[in-house]
Design a protein around this motif. Structure first.
Motif, PDB file in Angstrom:
ATOM      1  N   THR A   1       0.838  -1.280   0.105  1.00 21.34           N
ATOM      2  CA  THR A   1      -0.268  -0.068   0.014  1.00 21.34           C
ATOM      3  C   THR A   1       0.905   1.116   0.062  1.00 21.34           C
ATOM      4  OG1 THR A   1      -1.665  -1.039   1.337  1.00 21.34           O
ATOM      5  CG2 THR A   1      -1.772   1.336   1.212  1.00 21.34           C
ATOM      6  N   GLY A   2       1.979   1.197   0.650  1.00 20.38           N
ATOM      7  CA  GLY A   2       2.752   2.447   0.669  1.00 20.38           C
ATOM      8  C   GLY A   2       3.410   2.591  -0.654  1.00 20.38           C
ATOM      9  N   GLU A   3       3.916   1.556  -1.218  1.00 19.94           N
ATOM     10  CA  GLU A   3       4.559   1.682  -2.319  1.00 19.94           C
ATOM     11  C   GLU A   3       3.718   2.039  -3.372  1.00 19.94           C
ATOM     12  OE1 GLU A   3       7.866  -1.964  -1.990  1.00 19.94           O
ATOM     13  OE2 GLU A   3       6.073  -2.254  -2.780  1.00 19.94           O
ATOM     14  N   ARG A   4       2.475   1.761  -3.334  1.00 18.59           N
ATOM     15  CA  ARG A   4       1.388   2.002  -4.225  1.00 18.59           C
ATOM     16  C   ARG A   4       1.094   3.517  -4.274  1.00 18.59           C
ATOM     17  NH1 ARG A   4      -3.176  -2.403  -4.248  1.00 18.59           N
ATOM     18  NH2 ARG A   4      -2.219  -3.931  -5.816  1.00 18.59           N
ATOM     19  N   ARG A   5       0.984   4.033  -2.966  1.00 16.22           N
ATOM     20  CA  ARG A   5       0.866   5.427  -2.623  1.00 16.22           C
ATOM     21  C   ARG A   5       1.760   6.164  -3.223  1.00 16.22           C
ATOM     22  NH1 ARG A   5       1.504   5.395   2.350  1.00 16.22           N
ATOM     23  NH2 ARG A   5      -0.442   4.408   3.019  1.00 16.22           N
ATOM     24  N   THR A   6       3.219   5.925  -3.285  1.00 13.52           N
ATOM     25  CA  THR A   6       4.329   6.490  -3.917  1.00 13.52           C
ATOM     26  C   THR A   6       4.333   6.497  -5.334  1.00 13.52           C
ATOM     27  OG1 THR A   6       5.474   5.943  -2.149  1.00 13.52           O
ATOM     28  CG2 THR A   6       6.673   6.469  -4.029  1.00 13.52           C
TER      29      THR A   6
ATOM     30  N   GLN B   1     -12.133   9.075  -4.433  1.00 11.28           N
ATOM     31  CA  GLN B   1     -12.629   8.237  -3.517  1.00 11.28           C
ATOM     32  C   GLN B   1     -11.692   7.803  -2.307  1.00 11.28           C
ATOM     33  OE1 GLN B   1     -15.407   5.212  -4.988  1.00 11.28           O
ATOM     34  NE2 GLN B   1     -14.977   6.252  -6.940  1.00 11.28           N
ATOM     35  N   LEU B   2     -10.183   8.279  -2.755  1.00 10.36           N
ATOM     36  CA  LEU B   2      -9.198   7.811  -1.948  1.00 10.36           C
ATOM     37  C   LEU B   2      -9.239   8.484  -0.533  1.00 10.36           C
ATOM     38  CD1 LEU B   2      -5.872   7.576  -3.943  1.00 10.36           C
ATOM     39  CD2 LEU B   2      -7.032   5.575  -2.596  1.00 10.36           C
ATOM     40  N   ASN B   3      -9.072   7.610   0.409  1.00  8.82           N
ATOM     41  CA  ASN B   3      -8.863   8.185   2.079  1.00  8.82           C
ATOM     42  C   ASN B   3      -7.924   7.157   2.726  1.00  8.82           C
ATOM     43  OD1 ASN B   3     -10.688   6.308   3.361  1.00  8.82           O
ATOM     44  ND2 ASN B   3     -12.425   7.338   2.345  1.00  8.82           N
ATOM     45  N   ALA B   4      -7.466   7.489   3.852  1.00  6.13           N
ATOM     46  CA  ALA B   4      -6.735   6.629   4.515  1.00  6.13           C
ATOM     47  C   ALA B   4      -7.205   5.234   4.860  1.00  6.13           C
ATOM     48  CB  ALA B   4      -6.235   7.486   5.953  1.00  6.13           C
ATOM     49  N   GLY B   5      -8.698   5.271   4.924  1.00  3.33           N
ATOM     50  CA  GLY B   5      -9.357   4.047   5.257  1.00  3.33           C
ATOM     51  C   GLY B   5      -9.494   3.033   4.169  1.00  3.33           C
ATOM     52  N   ASN B   6      -9.276   3.143   3.026  1.00  2.22           N
ATOM     53  CA  ASN B   6      -9.583   2.622   1.961  1.00  2.22           C
ATOM     54  C   ASN B   6      -8.830   2.434   0.889  1.00  2.22           C
ATOM     55  OD1 ASN B   6      -9.945   4.745   0.541  1.00  2.22           O
ATOM     56  ND2 ASN B   6     -12.192   4.770   0.018  1.00  2.22           N
TER      57      ASN B   6
ATOM     58  N   GLN C   1      -6.301   0.410   0.023  1.00  5.93           N
ATOM     59  CA  GLN C   1      -6.208  -0.926  -0.551  1.00  5.93           C
ATOM     60  C   GLN C   1      -6.906  -1.181  -1.345  1.00  5.93           C
ATOM     61  OE1 GLN C   1      -3.052  -2.409  -0.036  1.00  5.93           O
ATOM     62  NE2 GLN C   1      -3.721  -3.988  -1.308  1.00  5.93           N
ATOM     63  N   LEU C   2      -8.617  -1.003  -0.962  1.00  5.49           N
ATOM     64  CA  LEU C   2      -9.465  -1.459  -1.705  1.00  5.49           C
ATOM     65  C   LEU C   2      -9.713  -0.557  -3.187  1.00  5.49           C
ATOM     66  CD1 LEU C   2     -12.209  -3.050  -1.900  1.00  5.49           C
ATOM     67  CD2 LEU C   2     -13.452  -1.021  -0.645  1.00  5.49           C
ATOM     68  N   ILE C   3      -9.323   0.759  -2.960  1.00  5.71           N
ATOM     69  CA  ILE C   3      -9.434   1.263  -4.004  1.00  5.71           C
ATOM     70  C   ILE C   3      -8.267   1.168  -5.040  1.00  5.71           C
ATOM     71  CG2 ILE C   3      -9.331   3.692  -4.968  1.00  5.71           C
ATOM     72  CD1 ILE C   3     -12.034   3.053  -3.538  1.00  5.71           C
ATOM     73  N   PHE C   4      -7.189   1.045  -4.562  1.00  8.45           N
ATOM     74  CA  PHE C   4      -6.131   0.473  -5.358  1.00  8.45           C
ATOM     75  C   PHE C   4      -6.317  -0.808  -6.247  1.00  8.45           C
ATOM     76  CE2 PHE C   4      -3.103   3.290  -2.877  1.00  8.45           C
ATOM     77  CZ  PHE C   4      -3.089   4.528  -3.740  1.00  8.45           C
ATOM     78  N   ASP C   5      -6.842  -1.803  -5.496  1.00 13.90           N
ATOM     79  CA  ASP C   5      -7.027  -3.134  -5.954  1.00 13.90           C
ATOM     80  C   ASP C   5      -8.336  -3.227  -7.126  1.00 13.90           C
ATOM     81  OD1 ASP C   5      -5.319  -4.389  -4.392  1.00 13.90           O
ATOM     82  OD2 ASP C   5      -6.791  -5.205  -2.869  1.00 13.90           O
ATOM     83  N   MET C   6      -9.183  -2.260  -6.800  1.00 16.70           N
ATOM     84  CA  MET C   6     -10.349  -1.833  -7.870  1.00 16.70           C
ATOM     85  C   MET C   6      -9.634  -1.286  -8.918  1.00 16.70           C
ATOM     86  SD  MET C   6     -13.387  -0.807  -5.543  1.00 16.70           S
ATOM     87  CE  MET C   6     -14.309  -0.422  -6.930  1.00 16.70           C
ATOM     88  N   PHE C   7      -8.842  -0.218  -8.997  1.00 15.28           N
ATOM     89  CA  PHE C   7      -8.206   0.367  -9.929  1.00 15.28           C
ATOM     90  C   PHE C   7      -7.387  -0.507 -10.891  1.00 15.28           C
ATOM     91  CE2 PHE C   7      -4.647   2.782 -11.941  1.00 15.28           C
ATOM     92  CZ  PHE C   7      -5.263   3.661 -12.551  1.00 15.28           C
ATOM     93  N   VAL C   8      -6.418  -1.300 -10.110  1.00 13.26           N
ATOM     94  CA  VAL C   8      -5.721  -2.369 -10.915  1.00 13.26           C
ATOM     95  C   VAL C   8      -6.329  -3.098 -11.933  1.00 13.26           C
ATOM     96  CG1 VAL C   8      -4.259  -4.517 -10.405  1.00 13.26           C
ATOM     97  CG2 VAL C   8      -3.681  -2.205  -9.266  1.00 13.26           C
TER      98      VAL C   8
END
Length: 448
Positions: free
Chosen positions: A98-103, A129-134, A136-143
């Motif tokens: 998640t940290g690497e994706r944020r970068t 839609q991105l926030n600190a709590g979601n 991982q979910l948003i990134f997975d959907m985007f992938v």
């Protein structure tokens, strides 16, 4: 896509052409969503007379279609290469934490906005839609949506290329097939006119060269790797090179081992240290080493043909040369072998018939008038230069001439001997009764 991978695909499409005409079925490898496989079925369906056509015309159609498919494979490969930076970024983002994706997110978002419309991949919508709590979910959907959009874009790009190119090809297909068909009929007539040339063509084409079986066995015995691999330790990959370290050979090279017909190609490339392999920093020493064996000579190799176009060859000698040449070219086309054509008189000219679209240029290439003297030295140097290339190493070399030219220079003669020691055969078809010293230099010379 390497040239070897391209040739495997061309072989599969050639098999598909024959199978679909015979019983309406395609091999699994080119069935389903394969773009070119679908086109192959469609073009045969639009030419229903192919099944009952003169076999020579059907072969001409197939060869022209294979040439077109080869061009499409090259263009599709370029599309894949152009997408490699995006695919690398996708891989990093897909596998990242998640940290690497944020970068990486800003780079990913900018690429998505530049290459895709919001209806295909709405990066801004995901970002909102991105926030600190979601995260991982948003990134997975985007992938997932990124993968779908990328595959769709690749497929559509290739579909557009094929649709545009096929429209032009089909317009010229009938004319090109008719030209090739007429050439085949001329070859057939020349076989009857000069029947002895067919036997020479088969020997040069390695149809029944008694040395071939022994050479293949010798090559397999002396160069076959003892094992494919032991479990290697992880090392960073630095680049791709060529060699014969089996532990580092890239996976696609092992496709050759899937079929008996292509296994010898793998062994030959292994013997000559020409397999594509990974290189790691500081770790590129060859592990497996074999001692070279004399005369490793695989069957069905490439052909280099040199045709004398000097004034002394005008008339019936040129007819014989034309007949011999076209029989060899027919063998090369039928067996998907590379062929390099050199014409020589005062100077030397060459054309690589292994390149797409070159076959129909043969008659134009040979149409120069028979004038001037003969410079065999330039021709021999061009032949040796070609033999040093990857595509034509260990080729058969045939010189069609009256051999009214001087013996080779000492360095050229030494180069001929070196190539012969590596498995190359030098043949001559001598038209006329001139005594030539090349009878002691070449492996064999036939006289007409």
């Amino acid at each position: 896509m390497t040239e070897q991978q391209k040739q495997l695909w061309l072989n599969w499409y050639a098999d598909g052409f024959d199978a679909y005409i015979a019983d309406g079925r395609m091999p699994p490898m080119v069935e389903g969503d394969n773009l070119i496989g679908k086109y192959l079925r469609g073009v045969i369906d639009r030419n229903p007379n192919l099944g009952g056509a003169d076999p020579k015309y059907r072969d001409s159609f197939k060869e022209n279609l294979q040439s077109f498919i080869g061009e499409m494979l090259d263009r599709f490969s370029k599309v894949d290469r152009d997408s490699e930076p995006e695919q690398l970024l996708y891989s990093q983002f897909h596998r990242g934490t998640t940290g690497e994706r944020r970068t990486l997110w800003n780079r990913v978002k900018d690429l998505a906005k530049a290459k895709y419309s919001p209806t295909d991949l709405n990066a801004e919508g995901f970002d909102s839609q991105l926030n600190a709590g979601n995260e991982q979910l948003i990134f997975d959907m985007f992938v997932r949506e990124w993968k779908e959009a990328s595959d769709k874009r690749q497929f559509q790009t290739k579909s557009n290329i094929l649709a545009s190119a096929s429209a032009r090809w089909e317009k010229s297909c009938n004319r090109n097939c008719r030209q090739d068909y007429e050439m085949k009929k001329r070859i057939e007539k020349s076989v009857y006119k000069y029947p002895g040339l067919a036997e020479i063509a088969r020997i040069i084409g390695r149809g029944h060269d008694p040395t071939v079986a022994d050479d293949v066995a010798y090559l397999s015995k002396n160069y076959r790797p003892s094992s494919l691999s032991r479990t290697p330790s992880y090392e960073e990959v630095d680049r791709i090179t060529i060699g014969n370290d089996i532990e580092r050979v890239i996976p696609s090279e092992f496709l050759y081992l899937a079929e008996d017909a292509t296994e010898i190609l793998f062994i030959e490339r292994y013997a000559r240290h020409q397999l594509q392999q990974f290189v790691s920093p500081g770790c590129d020493a060859v592990v497996h080493k074999q001692t070279a064996a004399p005369h490793p000579r695989p069957a069905s190799g490439p052909i280099i043909v040199s045709v004398d176009t000097s004034s002394s060859m005008e008339g019936e000698p040129s007819d014989m040369a034309f007949a011999m040449l076209h029989q060899l070219l027919e063998i090369a086309r039928r067996e998907n072998r590379r062929c390099y054509l050199i014409t020589f008189s005062v100077r030397s000219r060459a054309i690589d018939l292994g390149e797409p679209g070159q076959w129909r240029k043969i008659d134009e290439f040979l149409s120069q008038s028979y004038t001037g003297g003969t410079n065999g030295e330039l021709m021999l140097r061009d032949s040796i230069k070609c033999l040093k290339s990857e595509n034509y190493c260990m080729a058969d070399v045939l010189v069609i001439s009256d051999f009214a030219f001087a013996t080779p220079a000492p360095d050229t003669f030494a180069s001929i001997r070196r190539e012969q020691s590596s498995g190359t055969r030098f043949y001559g078809l001598k038209i006329g009764n001139i005594n030539t010293p090349y009878a002691r230099i070449f492996d064999k010379i036939w006289t007409v």
